[in-house]
Scaffold this motif. Structure first.
Motif: not given
Length: 569
Positions: A380-382, A533-534, A538-542
């Motif tokens: 999430t941080y990255e 890309a954003l 898949p690493r983050i939620d909406d």
């Protein structure tokens, strides 16, 4: 950014028990063989702790105070006696923040002096008049609101690479950037009607170099300007302004920018973050402010419009399309004009993790216990850092170089700095938290790992010394080769040939040998590619996805269409 120094100080405090003894303080001693005669008279320098020659706080223009406040710089005054250039001069007026405050000052303190237009010179110890060594003029960063030339030690770069380093100071904050009709009305010469007085300071420094650098062993026909953050941003301004033409022959922009503010907005308001010039003038000198009254105001009165109830700076003037130094449309309009941008070789690059310097305290992404801080979730941080850092790269690199290349320019190069091997303290891993953050490349360029104060002991350790040395060797070699020949080549044999900018985004990546070393790579950036890309990351939620997009577009509303078409927020 305003809290980062507390974090660094807290981490450093953990190490106090493990560190004993005070390091000896270096005292400059005048060296008679470093006496030089320039247009202002005779001055004398000293040998630095690392064995280079140095001359500190040499005036390059008259003090811009009193009647010369908010005017173009005037020629420097002659020395009344032999000038002993042994100590750093005062910084230009600025309000201390959590990055610049230290043992001597708290935050929110107005420091500095208007008599600050000086430069520091570093040369190989044996450099002599007539040696014709390449010259590199360093422009410091600090958001154009704080910083000083003496924070950057050019000794190693000068000695090891056979170049002359000139580190320059310039007017900051409202003294460096202010648009007000009363100031224009009292212009004595054409350039007095400008609003970007800091850019005119840098032109004056380049003129001083042109007329005097031979005395220190430099070649006035091979001058490269290089700088980081606001320093690189100001280089883009120099590239776009007519007054700087012919005064430099190459440019290196480290993590720069290209934004500017229309004159009407700068004076009357309507911008995102700056106090309007007319409103500032009213606070400084009353509702019917004249240029004379504004020049007679105290420094505290000049800064009053830009400070909150705690004395901290709130918003400051930015680079302005004043019609004198910058045309309407600013830097990017100049870059789109075949004759609008200085026709000199250009390197522009960024750090991979620019935004980590600003994201490390986001409570959604990190946890904190006293001075210790650690990640909630690495992925999430990255992700939260990656997209605004890529937008930074688009602004400073792809967007600018593509405009120049469209007019046939092929003397363009790009880099990315990737080092992320900073040291750790207990559960705080600076490699993860800061990585290749904003400003992290500076110690590598100068091969001088003393920039962040006592925090250097946390960040730069014995364990990462070999990797740091390899990167510093490479960056110093490429930077100095560029200054010498106008192209970086293979850094005089230290690495691969640096490809020129092309439509594939060719660039050179700087990293430690354990992480691939210095290598060529291709990476294009555009708002559309970044938004796409954003949208699919898949690493983050909406929620976080839209938060990242909103942060980007709030700073740059012009990017709204690209992100609106890719994301449903």
């Amino acid at each position: 950014m305003m809290r980062i120094r507390h974090f660094l100080a807290g981490l450093t405090a953990i190490l106090v028990a493990a560190c004993s003894g005070d390091e000896p303080v270096f005292v400059p001693v005048m060296a008679e063989d470093l006496a030089r005669t320039i247009a202002q008279g005779e001055l004398v320098g000293f040998e630095t702790e690392t064995g280079a020659a140095a001359w500190m706080a040499v005036p390059y223009a008259a003090p811009p105070e009193g009647e010369l406040r908010w005017r173009a710089p005037r020629p420097p005054l002659a020395f009344a006696a032999r000038y002993e250039a042994l100590a750093a001069g005062p910084a230009c007026p600025q309000v201390t923040n959590t990055l610049s405050a230290g043992d001597e000052y708290d935050t929110g303190i107005l420091i500095g002096a208007e008599d600050c237009l000086t430069l520091d010179i570093y040369a190989p110890r044996n450099a002599a008049p007539g040696d014709d060594l390449p010259v590199m003029m360093w422009i410091h960063g600090g958001a154009n609101t704080w910083g000083s030339s003496s924070a950057y030690d050019g000794s190693n770069l000068a000695n090891e690479r056979g170049v002359i380093i000139v580190s320059v100071q310039y007017r900051l904050g409202p003294l460096g950037f202010l648009a007000h009709p009363a100031l224009r009305a009292e212009a004595g010469i054409a350039d007095d009607a400008a609003a970007n007085f800091a850019l005119l300071d840098l032109v004056a420094a380049l003129q001083w170099i042109s007329g005097n650098i031979d005395a220190f062993g430099g070649d006035a026909g091979r001058v490269t300007v290089f700088g980081e953050s606001a320093g690189a941003y100001n280089i883009a301004g120099l590239m776009a302004m007519p007054q700087a033409r012919g005064l430099f022959h190459g440019a290196i922009m480290q993590s720069g920018g290209t934004a500017s503010v229309p004159l009407d907005v700068a004076e009357n308001g309507g911008g995102l973050d700056a106090v309007a010039g007319l409103a500032a003038g009213e606070v400084i000198a009353g509702p019917d402010a004249t240029g004379t009254a504004m020049r007679a105001a105290s420094l505290a009165e000049v800064y009053a419009p830009y400070r909150d109830e705690d004395g901290e700076l709130t918003s400051m003037p930015r680079m302005i399309e004043d019609g004198v130094t910058l045309r309407e449309g600013g830097i990017l309009a100049a870059a789109e004009d075949p004759d609008g941008f200085a026709p000199v070789p250009l390197i522009s690059g960024t750090n991979r993790d620019e935004m980590k310097l600003y994201t490390v305290f986001d409570p959604r992404l990190t946890r904190r216990l006293g001075p210790l801080i650690w990640l909630r979730d690495r992925d999430t941080y990255e992700a939260a850092v990656e997209y605004p850092s890529r937008i930074w790269r688009y602004n400073a690199v792809d967007g600018l170089l593509d405009r120049l290349a469209a007019h046939g320019r092929d003397d363009l190069w790009s880099y990315r700095f990737d080092w992320d091997e900073g040291g750790s303290v207990l559960i705080t891993d600076t490699g993860e938290l800061l990585g290749a953050a904003h400003a992290m490349e500076i110690p590598f360029v100068f091969n001088h790992f003393e920039l962040f104060g006592s925090f250097d002991r946390v960040l730069f350790t014995d364990g990462n010394a070999d990797g740091r040395a390899a990167i510093a060797d490479a960056m110093g070699a490429y930077w100095s080769a560029f200054a010498e020949t106008g192209q970086p080549g293979d850094g005089a044999g230290v690495g691969p040939g640096w490809p020129r900018w092309n439509d594939a985004g060719a660039a050179l990546r700087f990293d430690s040998p354990d992480d691939g070393g210095t290598a060529v790579f291709d990476r294009l950036e555009s708002p559309e590619l970044i938004a796409e890309a954003l949208a699919s990351d898949p690493r983050i939620d909406d929620t976080l996805r839209c938060g990242i997009a909103g942060g980007i577009t709030r700073r740059q509303p012009v990017l709204d269409p690209a992100f609106d078409s890719a994301l449903d927020c």
